[in-house]
Design an enzyme around this catalytic site. Structure first.
Site, mmCIF file in Angstrom:
data_model
loop_
_atom_site.group_PDB
_atom_site.id
_atom_site.type_symbol
_atom_site.label_atom_id
_atom_site.label_comp_id
_atom_site.label_asym_id
_atom_site.label_seq_id
_atom_site.Cartn_x
_atom_site.Cartn_y
_atom_site.Cartn_z
ATOM 1 N N SER A 263 0.825 -1.200 0.000
ATOM 2 C CA SER A 263 0.000 0.000 0.000
ATOM 3 C C SER A 263 0.861 1.253 0.000
ATOM 4 O O SER A 263 2.079 1.184 0.154
ATOM 5 C CB SER A 263 -0.902 0.012 1.252
ATOM 6 O OG SER A 263 -1.646 -1.186 1.356
ATOM 7 N N SER A 301 -4.172 -3.521 -2.557
ATOM 8 C CA SER A 301 -3.422 -2.314 -2.237
ATOM 9 C C SER A 301 -4.294 -1.307 -1.495
ATOM 10 O O SER A 301 -5.450 -1.076 -1.856
ATOM 11 C CB SER A 301 -2.899 -1.681 -3.534
ATOM 12 O OG SER A 301 -1.952 -0.681 -3.271
ATOM 13 N N ASP A 303 -4.397 2.400 -1.004
ATOM 14 C CA ASP A 303 -3.832 3.647 -1.520
ATOM 15 C C ASP A 303 -4.757 4.793 -1.120
ATOM 16 O O ASP A 303 -5.784 5.041 -1.764
ATOM 17 C CB ASP A 303 -3.680 3.567 -3.034
ATOM 18 C CG ASP A 303 -2.877 2.345 -3.469
ATOM 19 O OD1 ASP A 303 -2.041 1.897 -2.677
ATOM 20 O OD2 ASP A 303 -3.108 1.843 -4.582
#
Length: 382
Positions: A263, A301, A303
Protein backbone atom coordinates in the site's frame (compact mmCIF):
# COMPACT_ATOMS: atom_id res chain seq x y z
CA UNK A 1 15.89 -4.03 24.37
CA UNK A 2 14.34 -1.87 21.68
CA UNK A 3 16.66 0.64 20.17
CA UNK A 4 14.95 3.84 19.17
CA UNK A 5 16.87 5.29 16.24
CA UNK A 6 16.08 8.94 15.73
CA UNK A 7 17.10 10.67 12.55
CA UNK A 8 19.37 8.69 10.24
CA UNK A 9 19.91 11.48 7.74
CA UNK A 10 22.78 13.09 9.62
CA UNK A 11 24.78 9.85 9.56
CA UNK A 12 24.18 9.46 5.86
CA UNK A 13 25.25 13.02 5.19
CA UNK A 14 28.56 12.36 6.98
CA UNK A 15 29.43 9.71 4.39
CA UNK A 16 28.97 12.15 1.53
CA UNK A 17 26.79 9.59 -0.28
CA UNK A 18 23.94 10.96 -2.37
CA UNK A 19 20.67 10.28 -0.63
CA UNK A 20 18.10 11.81 -2.95
CA UNK A 21 17.01 11.10 -6.49
CA UNK A 22 18.12 14.47 -7.86
CA UNK A 23 21.60 13.88 -6.44
CA UNK A 24 21.80 10.83 -8.71
CA UNK A 25 20.76 12.84 -11.74
CA UNK A 26 17.19 11.53 -11.97
CA UNK A 27 15.31 14.05 -14.14
CA UNK A 28 11.97 15.31 -12.87
CA UNK A 29 9.52 17.85 -14.20
CA UNK A 30 8.78 21.07 -12.33
CA UNK A 31 10.64 23.43 -10.01
CA UNK A 32 11.30 22.10 -6.49
CA UNK A 33 11.29 24.27 -3.38
CA UNK A 34 14.47 25.02 -1.39
CA UNK A 35 14.22 21.78 0.63
CA UNK A 36 12.37 19.76 -2.01
CA UNK A 37 10.20 18.57 0.88
CA UNK A 38 6.72 18.96 2.32
CA UNK A 39 8.24 21.34 4.86
CA UNK A 40 8.69 23.88 2.05
CA UNK A 41 5.05 24.66 2.88
CA UNK A 42 5.60 27.12 5.71
CA UNK A 43 4.65 25.96 9.19
CA UNK A 44 4.65 22.21 8.57
CA UNK A 45 6.64 20.11 11.04
CA UNK A 46 7.50 16.40 10.69
CA UNK A 47 8.70 13.97 13.35
CA UNK A 48 9.82 10.32 13.32
CA UNK A 49 10.41 7.61 15.87
CA UNK A 50 12.31 4.69 14.36
CA UNK A 51 12.41 1.30 16.08
CA UNK A 52 15.10 -1.19 15.04
CA UNK A 53 16.21 -4.06 17.25
CA UNK A 54 17.03 -7.76 17.13
CA UNK A 55 17.98 -10.22 14.42
CA UNK A 56 17.19 -13.79 13.47
CA UNK A 57 14.05 -15.91 13.85
CA UNK A 58 10.72 -14.27 14.56
CA UNK A 59 9.61 -14.45 18.18
CA UNK A 60 6.28 -12.71 18.44
CA UNK A 61 6.45 -10.05 21.11
CA UNK A 62 10.24 -9.97 21.10
CA UNK A 63 11.21 -9.20 17.52
CA UNK A 64 13.08 -8.60 15.35
CA UNK A 65 11.62 -5.09 15.26
CA UNK A 66 11.65 -2.90 12.14
CA UNK A 67 8.91 -0.31 12.55
CA UNK A 68 8.02 3.12 13.89
CA UNK A 69 5.76 6.14 13.55
CA UNK A 70 5.84 9.37 11.54
CA UNK A 71 3.82 12.46 12.45
CA UNK A 72 3.06 15.71 10.66
CA UNK A 73 1.69 18.97 12.08
CA UNK A 74 0.01 21.14 9.40
CA UNK A 75 0.75 24.38 11.29
CA UNK A 76 3.41 23.15 13.70
CA UNK A 77 3.19 22.15 17.36
CA UNK A 78 2.45 25.70 18.47
CA UNK A 79 -0.63 26.25 16.31
CA UNK A 80 -3.74 24.08 16.58
CA UNK A 81 -5.84 26.11 14.11
CA UNK A 82 -7.64 23.54 11.87
CA UNK A 83 -6.87 23.46 8.16
CA UNK A 84 -9.19 22.88 5.23
CA UNK A 85 -8.73 19.30 3.97
CA UNK A 86 -10.01 16.60 1.65
CA UNK A 87 -9.22 12.91 1.24
CA UNK A 88 -9.48 10.25 -1.45
CA UNK A 89 -9.28 6.45 -1.45
CA UNK A 90 -7.87 5.11 -4.71
CA UNK A 91 -8.14 1.58 -3.33
CA UNK A 92 -9.40 1.00 0.17
CA UNK A 93 -7.55 -2.10 1.38
CA UNK A 94 -6.04 0.02 4.14
CA UNK A 95 -6.91 2.44 6.90
CA UNK A 96 -6.88 6.17 7.56
CA UNK A 97 -8.87 6.98 10.69
CA UNK A 98 -10.78 10.21 11.13
CA UNK A 99 -11.54 10.67 7.44
CA UNK A 100 -15.33 10.53 7.79
CA UNK A 101 -15.14 13.70 9.87
CA UNK A 102 -12.68 15.28 7.42
CA UNK A 103 -15.21 14.55 4.68
CA UNK A 104 -18.14 15.84 6.70
CA UNK A 105 -16.57 18.94 8.23
CA UNK A 106 -14.01 19.87 5.60
CA UNK A 107 -11.37 20.37 8.27
CA UNK A 108 -8.30 18.50 9.51
CA UNK A 109 -7.83 19.05 13.24
CA UNK A 110 -4.49 18.21 14.87
CA UNK A 111 -1.56 16.15 13.59
CA UNK A 112 -1.50 13.33 11.04
CA UNK A 113 0.32 10.09 11.89
CA UNK A 114 1.47 7.10 9.80
CA UNK A 115 2.57 3.75 11.22
CA UNK A 116 2.23 0.00 10.61
CA UNK A 117 -1.12 -1.73 10.12
CA UNK A 118 -1.43 -3.22 13.60
CA UNK A 119 -0.34 -0.07 15.46
CA UNK A 120 -3.07 2.28 14.24
CA UNK A 121 -5.05 1.96 17.49
CA UNK A 122 -2.22 2.70 19.89
CA UNK A 123 -1.04 5.64 17.78
CA UNK A 124 -4.54 7.09 17.63
CA UNK A 125 -5.00 6.77 21.39
CA UNK A 126 -1.54 8.19 22.05
CA UNK A 127 -2.32 11.31 20.01
CA UNK A 128 -5.40 11.87 22.16
CA UNK A 129 -3.33 11.37 25.34
CA UNK A 130 -0.67 13.78 24.06
CA UNK A 131 -3.34 16.36 23.26
CA UNK A 132 -4.69 16.17 26.80
CA UNK A 133 -1.27 17.33 28.03
CA UNK A 134 -1.14 20.16 25.49
CA UNK A 135 -4.10 22.49 26.14
CA UNK A 136 -3.80 24.12 22.72
CA UNK A 137 -4.75 20.80 21.08
CA UNK A 138 -7.09 19.50 23.79
CA UNK A 139 -10.76 19.02 22.98
CA UNK A 140 -13.54 17.21 24.80
CA UNK A 141 -13.46 14.73 21.91
CA UNK A 142 -11.18 14.16 18.95
CA UNK A 143 -10.90 11.93 15.90
CA UNK A 144 -7.18 11.77 15.03
CA UNK A 145 -6.09 10.98 11.49
CA UNK A 146 -3.82 7.91 11.56
CA UNK A 147 -2.87 5.92 8.45
CA UNK A 148 -0.98 2.67 7.94
CA UNK A 149 0.87 0.31 5.64
CA UNK A 150 1.90 -3.31 6.38
CA UNK A 151 5.48 -4.11 7.41
CA UNK A 152 5.06 -7.78 8.36
CA UNK A 153 7.72 -9.11 5.97
CA UNK A 154 10.50 -7.43 7.96
CA UNK A 155 8.88 -6.58 11.29
CA UNK A 156 7.30 -8.46 14.20
CA UNK A 157 4.04 -6.72 13.40
CA UNK A 158 2.02 -8.83 15.86
CA UNK A 159 4.41 -7.92 18.68
CA UNK A 160 2.85 -4.43 19.00
CA UNK A 161 6.20 -2.71 19.51
CA UNK A 162 4.97 0.84 18.85
CA UNK A 163 4.11 2.23 22.28
CA UNK A 164 2.56 5.54 23.38
CA UNK A 165 5.96 6.91 24.39
CA UNK A 166 7.19 6.41 20.82
CA UNK A 167 4.28 8.46 19.51
CA UNK A 168 4.95 11.15 22.12
CA UNK A 169 8.61 11.27 21.03
CA UNK A 170 7.67 11.77 17.39
CA UNK A 171 5.15 14.47 18.27
CA UNK A 172 7.50 16.33 20.61
CA UNK A 173 10.40 16.05 18.16
CA UNK A 174 8.55 17.23 15.08
CA UNK A 175 10.28 20.12 13.35
CA UNK A 176 10.59 21.99 10.09
CA UNK A 177 13.59 21.80 7.78
CA UNK A 178 14.92 18.77 5.93
CA UNK A 179 12.86 15.60 6.33
CA UNK A 180 14.69 12.28 6.88
CA UNK A 181 13.73 9.73 4.22
CA UNK A 182 13.90 6.02 3.58
CA UNK A 183 13.75 3.49 6.43
CA UNK A 184 12.66 5.93 9.12
CA UNK A 185 9.55 6.38 11.25
CA UNK A 186 6.48 4.60 10.00
CA UNK A 187 8.39 3.67 6.85
CA UNK A 188 11.09 1.66 8.63
CA UNK A 189 9.92 -1.81 7.57
CA UNK A 190 8.29 -0.97 4.24
CA UNK A 191 8.99 -2.41 0.76
CA UNK A 192 8.37 -0.55 -2.51
CA UNK A 193 8.47 -2.26 -5.93
CA UNK A 194 10.57 -5.07 -4.46
CA UNK A 195 13.17 -2.62 -3.14
CA UNK A 196 13.43 -1.14 0.34
CA UNK A 197 10.82 1.59 0.65
CA UNK A 198 9.64 3.95 3.38
CA UNK A 199 9.23 7.69 3.81
CA UNK A 200 9.82 10.09 0.93
CA UNK A 201 9.04 13.72 0.25
CA UNK A 202 9.27 16.39 -2.45
CA UNK A 203 7.84 19.79 -3.33
CA UNK A 204 7.01 22.08 -6.23
CA UNK A 205 6.85 25.87 -6.42
CA UNK A 206 4.52 27.35 -9.01
CA UNK A 207 5.49 30.17 -11.34
CA UNK A 208 4.66 33.70 -10.27
CA UNK A 209 1.93 33.94 -12.89
CA UNK A 210 0.32 30.86 -11.33
CA UNK A 211 0.40 32.34 -7.83
CA UNK A 212 3.89 31.26 -6.69
CA UNK A 213 2.19 28.72 -4.40
CA UNK A 214 4.02 25.73 -2.94
CA UNK A 215 2.84 22.11 -3.02
CA UNK A 216 4.56 19.54 -0.81
CA UNK A 217 4.08 15.77 -0.67
CA UNK A 218 5.05 13.15 1.91
CA UNK A 219 4.59 9.43 1.20
CA UNK A 220 4.91 6.19 3.10
CA UNK A 221 5.42 3.80 0.20
CA UNK A 222 4.98 0.06 0.54
CA UNK A 223 3.48 -0.75 -2.85
CA UNK A 224 4.11 -2.32 -6.23
CA UNK A 225 5.84 -5.26 -7.90
CA UNK A 226 9.36 -5.04 -9.32
CA UNK A 227 8.37 -5.31 -13.01
CA UNK A 228 6.10 -2.28 -12.60
CA UNK A 229 8.74 0.14 -11.36
CA UNK A 230 9.16 3.13 -13.66
CA UNK A 231 11.47 6.06 -12.91
CA UNK A 232 11.52 9.13 -15.15
CA UNK A 233 9.67 7.09 -17.77
CA UNK A 234 12.28 4.31 -17.75
CA UNK A 235 11.31 0.65 -16.99
CA UNK A 236 13.81 0.36 -14.16
CA UNK A 237 12.12 -2.63 -12.55
CA UNK A 238 12.44 -4.69 -15.72
CA UNK A 239 16.11 -3.78 -16.01
CA UNK A 240 17.15 -4.40 -12.39
CA UNK A 241 15.82 -7.85 -11.59
CA UNK A 242 18.27 -9.03 -8.94
CA UNK A 243 17.38 -9.49 -5.30
CA UNK A 244 13.58 -9.54 -5.50
CA UNK A 245 12.70 -10.41 -1.87
CA UNK A 246 9.98 -12.96 -2.61
CA UNK A 247 7.63 -14.15 -5.34
CA UNK A 248 4.80 -11.74 -4.66
CA UNK A 249 7.02 -8.89 -5.87
CA UNK A 250 7.55 -10.38 -9.34
CA UNK A 251 5.48 -11.86 -12.18
CA UNK A 252 4.81 -15.58 -12.05
CA UNK A 253 6.78 -18.10 -14.08
CA UNK A 254 4.45 -17.70 -17.05
CA UNK A 255 4.95 -13.96 -16.95
CA UNK A 256 1.43 -13.26 -15.80
CA UNK A 257 1.03 -10.02 -13.89
CA UNK A 258 -0.30 -10.11 -10.37
CA UNK A 259 -2.01 -7.26 -8.60
CA UNK A 260 -0.08 -4.68 -6.65
CA UNK A 261 1.48 -5.76 -3.38
CA UNK A 262 1.26 -3.54 -0.34
CA UNK A 263 0.00 0.00 0.00
CA UNK A 264 0.89 3.67 -0.03
CA UNK A 265 -0.18 6.66 2.04
CA UNK A 266 0.22 10.08 0.42
CA UNK A 267 -0.15 13.43 2.20
CA UNK A 268 -0.37 16.54 0.00
CA UNK A 269 0.04 20.01 1.49
CA UNK A 270 -0.19 23.45 -0.07
CA UNK A 271 -0.25 27.10 0.92
CA UNK A 272 -2.65 27.85 -1.93
CA UNK A 273 -6.09 28.95 -0.66
CA UNK A 274 -8.25 25.95 -1.49
CA UNK A 275 -11.55 24.84 -0.02
CA UNK A 276 -12.36 21.18 0.84
CA UNK A 277 -13.92 20.27 -2.50
CA UNK A 278 -10.82 21.55 -4.29
CA UNK A 279 -8.52 19.72 -1.87
CA UNK A 280 -10.33 16.47 -2.60
CA UNK A 281 -9.56 17.11 -6.26
CA UNK A 282 -5.91 17.70 -5.33
CA UNK A 283 -5.81 14.44 -3.37
CA UNK A 284 -7.11 12.56 -6.41
CA UNK A 285 -4.18 13.83 -8.49
CA UNK A 286 -1.75 11.98 -6.23
CA UNK A 287 -3.03 8.88 -8.04
CA UNK A 288 -1.44 10.12 -11.26
CA UNK A 289 1.93 10.68 -9.59
CA UNK A 290 1.72 7.16 -8.19
CA UNK A 291 0.86 5.81 -11.65
CA UNK A 292 3.97 7.47 -13.11
CA UNK A 293 6.05 5.12 -10.95
CA UNK A 294 4.18 2.08 -12.30
CA UNK A 295 1.49 1.21 -9.77
CA UNK A 296 -1.97 0.13 -10.87
CA UNK A 297 -3.51 0.04 -7.37
CA UNK A 298 -4.43 -3.64 -7.34
CA UNK A 299 -7.10 -5.27 -5.21
CA UNK A 300 -4.75 -5.85 -2.28
CA UNK A 301 -3.42 -2.31 -2.24
CA UNK A 302 -4.43 0.34 0.28
CA UNK A 303 -3.83 3.65 -1.52
CA UNK A 304 -5.27 6.49 0.56
CA UNK A 305 -4.50 10.16 0.08
CA UNK A 306 -5.04 13.29 2.18
CA UNK A 307 -4.66 16.91 1.05
CA UNK A 308 -4.79 20.07 3.13
CA UNK A 309 -4.19 23.80 2.78
CA UNK A 310 -2.42 26.01 5.31
CA UNK A 311 -4.10 29.12 3.85
CA UNK A 312 -7.26 30.63 5.32
CA UNK A 313 -6.26 30.74 8.99
CA UNK A 314 -9.12 31.01 11.48
CA UNK A 315 -11.63 29.76 8.91
CA UNK A 316 -13.25 27.70 11.67
CA UNK A 317 -13.33 30.43 14.33
CA UNK A 318 -16.54 30.93 16.28
CA UNK A 319 -19.02 32.47 15.93
CA UNK A 320 -18.28 33.49 12.33
CA UNK A 321 -19.06 34.23 9.59
CA UNK A 322 -15.39 34.03 8.55
CA UNK A 323 -13.76 35.41 5.43
CA UNK A 324 -12.29 32.76 3.14
CA UNK A 325 -10.25 33.05 -0.03
CA UNK A 326 -9.96 30.44 -2.77
CA UNK A 327 -8.20 29.85 -6.05
CA UNK A 328 -10.61 29.89 -8.99
CA UNK A 329 -11.18 26.47 -10.49
CA UNK A 330 -10.01 27.80 -13.85
CA UNK A 331 -6.62 28.51 -12.21
CA UNK A 332 -6.21 25.25 -10.30
CA UNK A 333 -4.55 23.08 -12.95
CA UNK A 334 -0.98 24.17 -12.09
CA UNK A 335 -1.61 22.87 -8.56
CA UNK A 336 -2.73 19.55 -10.03
CA UNK A 337 0.47 19.38 -12.09
CA UNK A 338 2.58 20.15 -9.03
CA UNK A 339 0.88 17.40 -7.02
CA UNK A 340 1.53 14.80 -9.70
CA UNK A 341 5.18 15.80 -10.08
CA UNK A 342 5.93 15.98 -6.34
CA UNK A 343 4.21 12.65 -5.66
CA UNK A 344 6.31 10.89 -8.30
CA UNK A 345 9.53 12.33 -6.93
CA UNK A 346 8.64 11.64 -3.30
CA UNK A 347 8.18 7.93 -4.06
CA UNK A 348 11.54 7.72 -5.83
CA UNK A 349 13.19 9.66 -2.99
CA UNK A 350 11.87 7.09 -0.52
CA UNK A 351 13.56 4.27 -2.42
CA UNK A 352 16.79 6.16 -3.07
CA UNK A 353 17.05 7.03 0.63
CA UNK A 354 16.40 3.50 1.89
CA UNK A 355 19.23 1.02 2.42
CA UNK A 356 19.21 -2.78 2.30
CA UNK A 357 17.52 -4.18 5.42
CA UNK A 358 17.31 -7.63 7.01
CA UNK A 359 14.42 -8.35 9.37
CA UNK A 360 12.48 -11.27 10.77
CA UNK A 361 13.62 -14.78 9.84
CA UNK A 362 16.57 -13.20 8.01
CA UNK A 363 14.26 -11.77 5.32
CA UNK A 364 16.35 -9.29 3.34
CA UNK A 365 15.09 -6.49 1.11
CA UNK A 366 17.68 -4.75 -1.09
CA UNK A 367 18.00 -1.02 -1.35
CA UNK A 368 17.64 0.45 -4.82
CA UNK A 369 21.22 0.30 -6.18
CA UNK A 370 22.22 3.85 -7.06
CA UNK A 371 24.89 2.89 -9.59
CA UNK A 372 22.61 0.53 -11.48
CA UNK A 373 19.81 3.09 -11.48
CA UNK A 374 22.15 5.62 -13.10
CA UNK A 375 23.26 3.04 -15.66
CA UNK A 376 19.68 2.20 -16.63
CA UNK A 377 18.71 5.85 -16.94
CA UNK A 378 21.73 6.48 -19.15
CA UNK A 379 20.86 3.47 -21.31
CA UNK A 380 17.48 5.06 -22.06
CA UNK A 381 18.90 8.53 -22.61
CA UNK A 382 17.64 9.90 -19.33
Amino acid sequence: MQKCLAILLALSAMTGEAQRARDLGVPFDGAAGPLDAITDVRGIEVGHTTLISGNGPLKVGEGPVRTGVTVLFPRGKSNSDPVYAGWFSQNGNGEMTGTTWVEESGFLEGPVAITNTHSVGVVRDAIIAWSLKHPMFHQDWSLPVVAETWDGWLNDINGFHVKPEHVFSALDGAQGGAVPEGAVGGGTGMICYGFKGGIGTASRVLKKDDGAYTVGVLVQCNCGRRPQLTIAGVPVGKEITEGIPYSMFKDDEAGAQQGDRGSIIIVVATDAPLIPTQLKRLARRATMGLARTGSTSGNGSGDIFLAFSTANPHANDEPGPNTVQTVANERISPLFNATVEATEEAIVNAMVGAKTMTGIDSHTVPGLPHDKLQEVLKKYGR
